[in-house]
Structure formats: C-alpha cells, structure tokens
Write a protein that holds these residues in place. Structure first.
Motif, short mmCIF file in Angstrom:
data_model
loop_
_atom_site.label_atom_id
_atom_site.label_comp_id
_atom_site.label_asym_id
_atom_site.label_seq_id
_atom_site.Cartn_x
_atom_site.Cartn_y
_atom_site.Cartn_z
N ASP A 128 -15.64 109.90 153.94
CA ASP A 128 -14.48 109.22 153.22
C ASP A 128 -14.84 108.46 152.05
O ASP A 128 -14.75 107.40 152.71
N GLY A 129 -15.51 109.01 151.04
CA GLY A 129 -15.97 107.94 150.20
C GLY A 129 -15.24 107.76 148.73
O GLY A 129 -14.44 109.02 148.48
N ALA B 283 -15.25 104.33 152.56
CA ALA B 283 -16.42 103.56 151.87
C ALA B 283 -16.44 103.54 150.38
O ALA B 283 -16.19 104.79 149.81
N LEU B 284 -16.70 102.59 149.61
CA LEU B 284 -16.99 102.57 148.20
C LEU B 284 -18.11 102.29 147.85
O LEU B 284 -19.01 101.60 148.24
N VAL B 285 -18.78 103.26 146.99
CA VAL B 285 -19.86 103.34 146.37
C VAL B 285 -19.76 102.74 144.83
O VAL B 285 -19.17 103.45 144.16
N VAL C 141 -21.28 107.61 158.40
CA VAL C 141 -20.16 106.68 158.21
C VAL C 141 -19.05 107.39 158.16
O VAL C 141 -18.79 108.48 157.31
N CYS D 285 -15.90 105.65 158.26
CA CYS D 285 -14.51 104.92 157.85
C CYS D 285 -14.67 104.97 156.09
O CYS D 285 -15.46 105.63 155.60
N VAL E 273 -25.94 107.72 156.06
CA VAL E 273 -24.63 107.58 155.41
C VAL E 273 -23.66 108.60 155.83
O VAL E 273 -22.41 108.36 155.96
N LEU F 235 -21.07 111.12 151.99
CA LEU F 235 -20.04 110.28 152.64
C LEU F 235 -18.81 111.04 153.01
O LEU F 235 -18.47 112.15 152.52
#
Length: 73
Positions: free
Chosen positions: A43-44, A18-20, A14, A16, A11, A41
């Motif tokens: 950029d989460g 990302a939405l959790v 990643v 880009c 993870v 992340l």
C-alpha cells in the motif's frame, strides 16, 4: 546490489500505508531505486520531487512539508 535486493524483499512485508519520497536529481541513490521500492509495497505512494537531490529537508523543505501533511491527512 545484494543488500538492495534483500531490502526490497523486506519492503514487500510492509502492510501499512507507506510514502516513498525521492529527489529527481538524487546522485547518491537514483530515482529508479525509489520506483523499485514503491513497486514492492503493498500500500504505497511514490512522490518524486523535481529539482531536488539527496537532501530533501534542506533543498525543498516547504514542498517536503506539504507532501508529508497530505500523506498524514
């Protein structure tokens, strides 16, 4: 636990946005797992849905759609 740790390592790769999304009442996978993913992340964004378990599309479809629309704007 070992598989989850390997997943967290990946993870972190990643790059880009990302939405959790996690249900606050998820009995199958506790919300702490979502928090751990978010923290790894680059950029989460983390969104925890109250009064929701593991099957968010069935339990809270309107709220899920709203959160997704906001993320993709």
């Amino acid at each position: 636990a070992w598989a989850f740790e390997r997943f967290l390592d990946r993870v972190g790769q990643v790059s880009c946005p990302a939405l959790v999304l996690w249900g606050a009442r998820d009995r199958l996978l506790p919300v702490e797992h979502g928090v751990a993913i978010f923290k790894h992340l680059q950029d989460g964004r983390l969104q925890v849905i109250d009064d929701c378990g593991h099957v968010m599309p069935l339990e809270r479809p309107e709220e899920l759609a709203k959160v997704l629309a906001g993320f993709f704007e």
